[in-house]
Design an enzyme around this catalytic site. Structure first.
Site, PDB file in Angstrom:
ATOM      1  N   ARG A 265      13.592  -5.146   6.293  1.00  0.00           N
ATOM      2  CA  ARG A 265      14.611  -4.774   5.303  1.00  0.00           C
ATOM      3  C   ARG A 265      15.148  -3.365   5.564  1.00  0.00           C
ATOM      4  NH1 ARG A 265      15.373  -7.792   0.779  1.00  0.00           N
ATOM      5  NH2 ARG A 265      13.270  -8.656   0.720  1.00  0.00           N
TER       6      ARG A 265
ATOM      7  N   SER B  70       3.096  -2.443  10.314  1.00  0.00           N
ATOM      8  CA  SER B  70       2.325  -2.207  11.534  1.00  0.00           C
ATOM      9  C   SER B  70       1.781  -3.499  12.138  1.00  0.00           C
ATOM     10  CB  SER B  70       1.170  -1.242  11.256  1.00  0.00           C
ATOM     11  OG  SER B  70       0.307  -1.752  10.256  1.00  0.00           O
TER      12      SER B  70
ATOM     13  N   THR C 284     -13.119  -3.771   9.223  1.00  0.00           N
ATOM     14  CA  THR C 284     -12.448  -3.176   8.060  1.00  0.00           C
ATOM     15  C   THR C 284     -13.351  -2.186   7.329  1.00  0.00           C
ATOM     16  OG1 THR C 284     -11.283  -5.279   7.834  1.00  0.00           O
ATOM     17  CG2 THR C 284     -11.062  -3.747   6.017  1.00  0.00           C
TER      18      THR C 284
ATOM     19  N   SER D  74      -8.841   1.668   8.980  1.00  0.00           N
ATOM     20  CA  SER D  74      -8.765   0.681   7.901  1.00  0.00           C
ATOM     21  C   SER D  74      -8.174   1.284   6.631  1.00  0.00           C
ATOM     22  CB  SER D  74     -10.172   0.139   7.605  1.00  0.00           C
ATOM     23  OG  SER D  74     -10.215  -0.496   6.355  1.00  0.00           O
ATOM     24  N   ARG D  75      -7.124   0.653   6.108  1.00  0.00           N
ATOM     25  CA  ARG D  75      -6.474   1.140   4.884  1.00  0.00           C
ATOM     26  C   ARG D  75      -7.382   0.986   3.675  1.00  0.00           C
ATOM     27  NH1 ARG D  75      -1.222  -2.441   5.720  1.00  0.00           N
ATOM     28  NH2 ARG D  75      -1.991  -2.873   7.783  1.00  0.00           N
ATOM     29  N   ASN D  76      -8.067  -0.145   3.593  1.00  0.00           N
ATOM     30  CA  ASN D  76      -8.917  -0.397   2.434  1.00  0.00           C
ATOM     31  C   ASN D  76     -10.124   0.536   2.409  1.00  0.00           C
ATOM     32  OD1 ASN D  76      -7.747  -2.939   1.003  1.00  0.00           O
ATOM     33  ND2 ASN D  76      -7.622  -3.389   3.178  1.00  0.00           N
TER      34      ASN D  76
ATOM     35  N   ASP E  58     -14.215  -9.598  10.771  1.00  0.00           N
ATOM     36  CA  ASP E  58     -13.195  -8.833  10.063  1.00  0.00           C
ATOM     37  C   ASP E  58     -13.840  -7.824   9.112  1.00  0.00           C
ATOM     38  OD1 ASP E  58     -10.661  -8.054   9.348  1.00  0.00           O
ATOM     39  OD2 ASP E  58     -10.094  -9.928   8.393  1.00  0.00           O
TER      40      ASP E  58
ATOM     41  N   LYS F 187      -3.343 -10.770   4.243  1.00  0.00           N
ATOM     42  CA  LYS F 187      -4.714 -10.914   3.738  1.00  0.00           C
ATOM     43  C   LYS F 187      -4.767 -10.498   2.270  1.00  0.00           C
ATOM     44  CE  LYS F 187      -6.625 -10.135   8.347  1.00  0.00           C
ATOM     45  NZ  LYS F 187      -7.468  -9.275   9.211  1.00  0.00           N
TER      46      LYS F 187
ATOM     47  N   LYS G 108     -12.891  -9.606   2.251  1.00  0.00           N
ATOM     48  CA  LYS G 108     -13.565  -8.460   2.897  1.00  0.00           C
ATOM     49  C   LYS G 108     -12.884  -7.135   2.555  1.00  0.00           C
ATOM     50  CE  LYS G 108     -10.141  -8.105   5.879  1.00  0.00           C
ATOM     51  NZ  LYS G 108      -9.307  -6.967   6.227  1.00  0.00           N
TER      52      LYS G 108
END
Length: 333
Positions: A32, A12, A246, A252-254, A242, A106, A189
């Site tokens: 890929r 993404s 986040t 936010s994935r985290n 950031d 990151k 972060k």
């Protein structure tokens, strides 16, 4: 002279950066996954990572890494930390000398504890290295919302030239020569965002969230400065900026990982359900090793590490954080 850009990684954020750059320079994105390549070239979409978003027609993709790298005047790496070195080694044979290499990743390399720019310097000695980092959520940027980022390199002349390559419309790009500080802010972060997500998953309020973000920022600043970064960098876009994005965004994935941990789910189950990488989970062991190496106390990061390793429940960890004794705000704890 118009710079040609090769970007490795069809996720993404890689796709978003490629879309921004395509307004300023010819760019070829390597992925890929042949379906992603076909999707970008034929339908101007990346349905796997950015569904329902139309990509610029100028953006083209390839599944041949040499095609993206061999003609590039700038190489951009949008590869997760776990595969970063392997893809860089694969690209090495096609890359011309002295071409700048910019990381979007990151994370830290698990086996060595190295930052991605250190990996680049080791695999590609002689190439100028840098990072593009900041509070940048891909979906918001692709939806045309305003955002700011930082291009960081130690070379002031090259970084100003590359600034124009990434700066695009409402996507404002600033420069910073504190490469170590900018890169570490983006890495560290993510772990605090997992902690904040855990609190959200457990039903904590805004007061708790703001306290965790602030104390988390103090933690990452302590480690970053101990490693050689500048304190002011962690108060800027690549640190506090950031961190806020986040820790608070539902995109936010985290933070998502933390929320699910707070709901009592096991880390393996959460990761299995995600097709995008949450770098904070991968980086946690390395960050704790660095904190011990530099003698820096990071209680929030320690608790996140314990939970992601299944050594403690989110409830127990969070209770420990909020019950922790409080000294002066400037103290380490």
């Amino acid at each position: 002279m118009e710079l040609k850009v090769g970007l490795l990684g069809g996720g993404s954020w890689g796709t978003t950066v490629a879309s921004l750059v395509s307004r300023n320079a010819p760019i070829k994105i390597w992925a890929r996954d042949s379906e992603t390549v076909s999707d970008i070239n034929n339908d101007h979409r990346n349905s796997k990572y950015l569904p329902d978003i139309k990509l610029p027609p100028a953006l083209t993709a390839t599944s041949e890494i040499g095609e993206a790298v061999s003609g590039a005047d700038v190489l951009v790496m949008g590869i997760p930390s776990s595969n970063f070195r392997a893809v860089l080694e694969e690209a090495k044979q096609y890359l011309r000398p002295w071409v700048p290499v910019i990381s979007l990743t990151k994370g830290l390399e698990l086996a060595t504890g190295m930052r991605m720019t250190e990996v680049i310097e080791e695999v590609l000695p002689g190439h100028p290295v840098g990072v593009l980092t900041g509070p940048n959520l891909a979906r918001e940027i692709m939806a045309g919302q305003a955002a700011a980022s930082v291009i960081s390199m130690e070379d002031e002349i090259i970084v100003k030239q590359l600034q124009q390559l990434f700066h695009s419309g409402l996507f404002r790009v600033y420069t910073n020569t504190d490469l170590l500080g900018c890169e570490l802010g983006g890495v560290l972060k993510n772990i605090i965002a997992i902690a904040v997500g855990m609190g959200d998953g457990l039903g904590a309020g805004d007061n708790t969230r703001s306290a965790l973000i602030t104390r988390g920022l103090a933690e990452i600043t302590r480690l970053g400065v101990a490693m050689g970064g500048k304190p002011e960098t962690f108060a800027g876009l690549t640190g506090m900026g950031d961190m806020i994005a986040t820790c608070t965004s539902p995109l936010s994935r985290n933070r998502h990982v933390g929320v699910e941990l707070g709901k009592g789910r096991h880390i393996d189950e959460i990761i299995a359900d995600m097709h995008m990488v949450a770098e904070g989970v991968k980086s946690a062991p390395t960050v704790i090793a660095l904190a011990r190496k530099y003698g820096v106390e990071m209680p929030i990061a320690e608790d996140v590490f314990e939970v992601t390793k299944g050594k403690r429940s989110a409830v127990r960890a969070f209770r420990g954080l909020v019950n922790q004794s409080a000294g002066a705000e400037s103290d380490a704890g």
